[in-house]
Design an enzyme around this catalytic site. Structure first.
Site, PDB file in Angstrom:
ATOM      1  N   SER A  69       0.715  -1.282   0.033  1.00 17.10           N
ATOM      2  CA  SER A  69       0.038   0.167  -0.104  1.00 17.10           C
ATOM      3  C   SER A  69       0.993   1.026   0.016  1.00 17.10           C
ATOM      4  O   SER A  69       1.595   1.457  -0.911  1.00 17.10           O
ATOM      5  CB  SER A  69      -0.771  -0.047   1.153  1.00 17.10           C
ATOM      6  OG  SER A  69      -1.854   0.715   1.089  1.00 17.10           O
ATOM      7  N   ASP A 284      -6.351   2.442  -1.915  1.00 13.70           N
ATOM      8  CA  ASP A 284      -7.546   2.368  -1.113  1.00 13.70           C
ATOM      9  C   ASP A 284      -7.743   3.586  -0.231  1.00 13.70           C
ATOM     10  O   ASP A 284      -8.378   3.347   0.827  1.00 13.70           O
ATOM     11  CB  ASP A 284      -7.270   0.835  -0.230  1.00 13.70           C
ATOM     12  CG  ASP A 284      -5.959   0.881   0.626  1.00 13.70           C
ATOM     13  OD1 ASP A 284      -5.213   1.721   0.260  1.00 13.70           O
ATOM     14  OD2 ASP A 284      -5.994  -0.112   1.214  1.00 13.70           O
TER      15      ASP A 284
HETATM   16  C1  G16 Z   1      -3.218   0.685   6.516  1.00 13.52           C
HETATM   17  C2  G16 Z   1      -4.225   0.442   7.306  1.00 13.52           C
HETATM   18  C3  G16 Z   1      -4.815   1.742   7.687  1.00 13.52           C
HETATM   19  C4  G16 Z   1      -3.961   2.464   8.455  1.00 13.52           C
HETATM   20  C5  G16 Z   1      -2.559   2.643   7.637  1.00 13.52           C
HETATM   21  C6  G16 Z   1      -1.489   3.240   8.705  1.00 13.52           C
HETATM   22  O1  G16 Z   1      -3.276   1.522   5.323  1.00 13.52           O
HETATM   23  O2  G16 Z   1      -5.251  -0.161   6.366  1.00 13.52           O
HETATM   24  O3  G16 Z   1      -6.092   1.413   8.371  1.00 13.52           O
HETATM   25  O4  G16 Z   1      -4.475   3.668   8.923  1.00 13.52           O
HETATM   26  O5  G16 Z   1      -1.984   1.358   7.407  1.00 13.52           O
HETATM   27  O6  G16 Z   1      -1.438   2.210   9.804  1.00 13.52           O
HETATM   28  P1  G16 Z   1      -0.138   2.568  11.023  1.00 13.52           P
HETATM   29  O7  G16 Z   1      -0.278   3.730  11.558  1.00 13.52           O
HETATM   30  O8  G16 Z   1      -0.428   1.332  11.967  1.00 13.52           O
HETATM   31  O9  G16 Z   1       0.989   2.126  10.129  1.00 13.52           O
HETATM   32  P2  G16 Z   1      -2.662   1.136   4.070  1.00 13.52           P
HETATM   33  O10 G16 Z   1      -3.055   2.357   2.866  1.00 13.52           O
HETATM   34  O11 G16 Z   1      -1.022   1.243   4.111  1.00 13.52           O
HETATM   35  O12 G16 Z   1      -3.030  -0.131   3.658  1.00 13.52           O
END
Ligand code: G16
Length: 549
Positions: A69, A284
């Protein structure tokens, strides 16, 4: 033990070995994420787990998405998608972590244990959908997933390069016998575009709204898919795509724009106030922004999208007179001004949950219409079956006025425009465009609905981010002992000050959030908190200085 379990170890030993030196890893906020070089054995094992999960769910389709992502190019990752498009059930996250962390020699026994514990017959039918983002290492990792499914004699459908939300959508379509739509790229695009055009009618532009949009594809799958959408827009939306074939997420994309609060590199020369949008590497998340005549950058993030959409839906629900409740779900990162606006201006209740779509989605299920968004641009709206039934009935109810029936029909089209399975940058973008168009708004009009408190998001490197644990939807730090007291003391010295810290579940960092009355105070507050984290949680590298942020 059924015979095919023997393959599990044979494939691992032959093709997907785990190094003896490999450290344990955890199924985090969005699955496993790491440097791509460390992931082959993880992918193989997630192929195994998805097959087991499908059997545990009576042969329903389970999705496996290969993506990191928003992370940098060298990283990759994997997450599993449950039958209704939700994130993997949390109890199974633990099984995933355990399966990934056993040695190759213990793998067969671990698969047998999961099978026994979960009552799985490995002769039963299993089906797994696999998708990947555009990272150059994704195809190789996808092969490892396919081998995992093959080792347990599951069936697989490989969708190749797709956005994360597309794969969630395909899984849901299959498991609802196509009631949610067709599980193909064409089916997905057609559903969204049909609803978008139906709502918009024949006027492309209205009031201050123009149909030109600058779209940052983060050099990922989001740009590829948007180019496909453009062919079908028929002028309804004039999208100029940029950042379509460079290094994924590098100085661009939704995470970059949100964290740095500035426009991405690669943005062409645009007129002041031009409407711009960035998605992330797997499309996303989405954020909007513009730069005004004075050269000032303005961000409209996930909080703004939540308020815009919630206000629109609330109006429609009131217009059609259907009795359904609505709620909005945020995380601690939500700007205090947005929460205030939602509660006091929109009169919609707000819940706060820990970071991670899985938590927001779960909470949103409590409402007939549950709107959930993270400030970083990740979110969607979910509608209960009962809400859909009532709205459908209202759209046909002759005892209601024409205006009420029209509002109900519009609400049904809006539901069709929504990818309810998970936050979807393209579906969310089309929703935002729909609301702006219906109101005749440009981005200044939208920005004018309330004033954000200045806010800062920082990353701090520490020896071991897991020394930080939190409670109360991540707003309170439990360990290291004394850290929360220190943060509380700092915050009291700032007008409208608020700050919290939490370990990231996708990157090897601790995140620090701060907001206060002015930009300078917010930076100072974030800096003080970051340095207290550095001192008390084992910071590495240099302490932060004001000049560095
Ligand atoms: C993912 C999760 C999100 C989250 C983000 C950051 O996003 O799907 O819900 O907000 O990681 O998470 P963290 O702060 O725990 O690193 P993505 O867009 O990277 O899949």
């Amino acid at each position: 033990m059924t015979p095919n379990l023997r393959q599990v170890y044979a494939f691992a030993r032959e093709y997907h070995q785990k190094k003896e030196t490999q450290k344990d890893i955890q199924y985090g906020t969005a699955g496993f994420r790491s440097h791509a070089d460390n992931l082959d054995y993880v992918m193989y094992r997630m192929g195994l787990l998805a097959t087991l999960r499908s059997r545990a769910k009576g042969g329903q389709v389970i999705g496996v998405m290969i993506t990191a992502s928003h992370n940098p190019e060298q990283d990759n990752g994997v997450k599993l998608i449950d039958p209704m498009g939700e994130m993997l059930e949390q109890r199974w996250e633990k099984l995933a972590t355990a399966l990934v962390n056993v040695s190759d020699a213990d793998l067969e026994a671990q698969v047998a244990k999961i099978s026994d514990d979960e009552g799985i017959d490995n002769n039963d039918h299993a089906k797994v959908y696999v998708g990947m983002d555009t990272r150059y290492h994704s195809p190789q990792l996808a092969k490892a997933v396919l081998n995992g499914v093959a080792a347990l004699k599951g069936n697989v459908r490989d969708f190749g390069i797709v956005t994360t939300p597309m794969l969630h959508y395909f899984v849901t379509c299959s498991n609802t016998n196509m009631a949610y739509g067709l599980p193909t790229e064409e089916g997905y695009m057609t559903k969204l575009i049909k609803a978008f055009k139906n709502i918009r009618g024949s006027t492309f532009e209205k009031g201050n709204y123009t149909n030109k949009l600058y779209y940052d594809g983060a050099n990922g799958v989001g740009s590829l898919k948007m180019l496909g959408f453009i062919k079908k827009f028929d002028g309804f939306l004039d999208v100029k795509v940029f950042n379509s074939n460079g290094k994924i997420n590098f100085n661009c994309g939704a995470d970059f724009v949100k964290t740095n609060q500035r426009a991405p590199e690669g943005l062409p020369e645009v007129e002041p106030n031009a409407r711009c949008v960035s998605v992330d590497g797997d499309a996303d998340r989405v954020v909007y922004y513009f730069t005004d005549e004075a050269g000032v950058f303005h961000l409209l993030d996930g909080d703004r999208i939540a308020t815009l959409i919630a206000g629109y839906l609330k109006d429609l629900v009131e217009k059609c007179g259907v009795k359904i409740n609505m709620g909005l779900v945020q995380t601690a990162y939500a700007n205090g001004a947005s929460t205030d606006h939602i509660v006091n201006q929109l009169n919609v209740p707000v819940a706060c949950v820990p970071t991670g779509v899985k938590h927001l989605h779960h909470k949103a299920l409590d409402y007939d219409i549950g709107v959930y968004f993270e400030a970083n641009g990740h979110g969607t709206i979910i509608y209960s079956t009962e809400a859909k039934r009532k709205i459908t009935a209202a759209s046909k109810d002759e005892s209601l006025t024409q205006e009420q029936r029209d509002a109900a029909s519009l609400l049904l089209e809006t539901i069709d425009l929504t990818n309810e399975t998970v936050g979807d940058a393209i579906s969310d973008l089309l929703l935002v465009e729909t609301v702006l168009h219906s109101k005749g708004w440009n981005l200044q009009d939208w920005l004018g609905t309330y004033a954000d408190l200045p806010n800062v998001l920082m990353k701090i490197m520490v020896e071991d981010r897991n020394v930080i644990t939190t409670t109360d939807a991540e707003r309170v730090c439990v360990t290291p002992q004394g850290l929360q007291d220190a943060i509380n003391e700092i915050v009291t010295r700032y007008n409208k000050g608020r700050s919290f810290v939490r370990p990231s579940g996708t990157e090897d960092v601790v995140r620090v959030y701060a907001e206060a009355d002015t930009k300078e105070n917010t930076l100072q507050l974030a800096l003080e908190v970051a340095n207290v984290v550095y001192d008390m949680a084992g910071g590495i590298g240099e302490r932060l200085k004001m000049a560095a942020i």
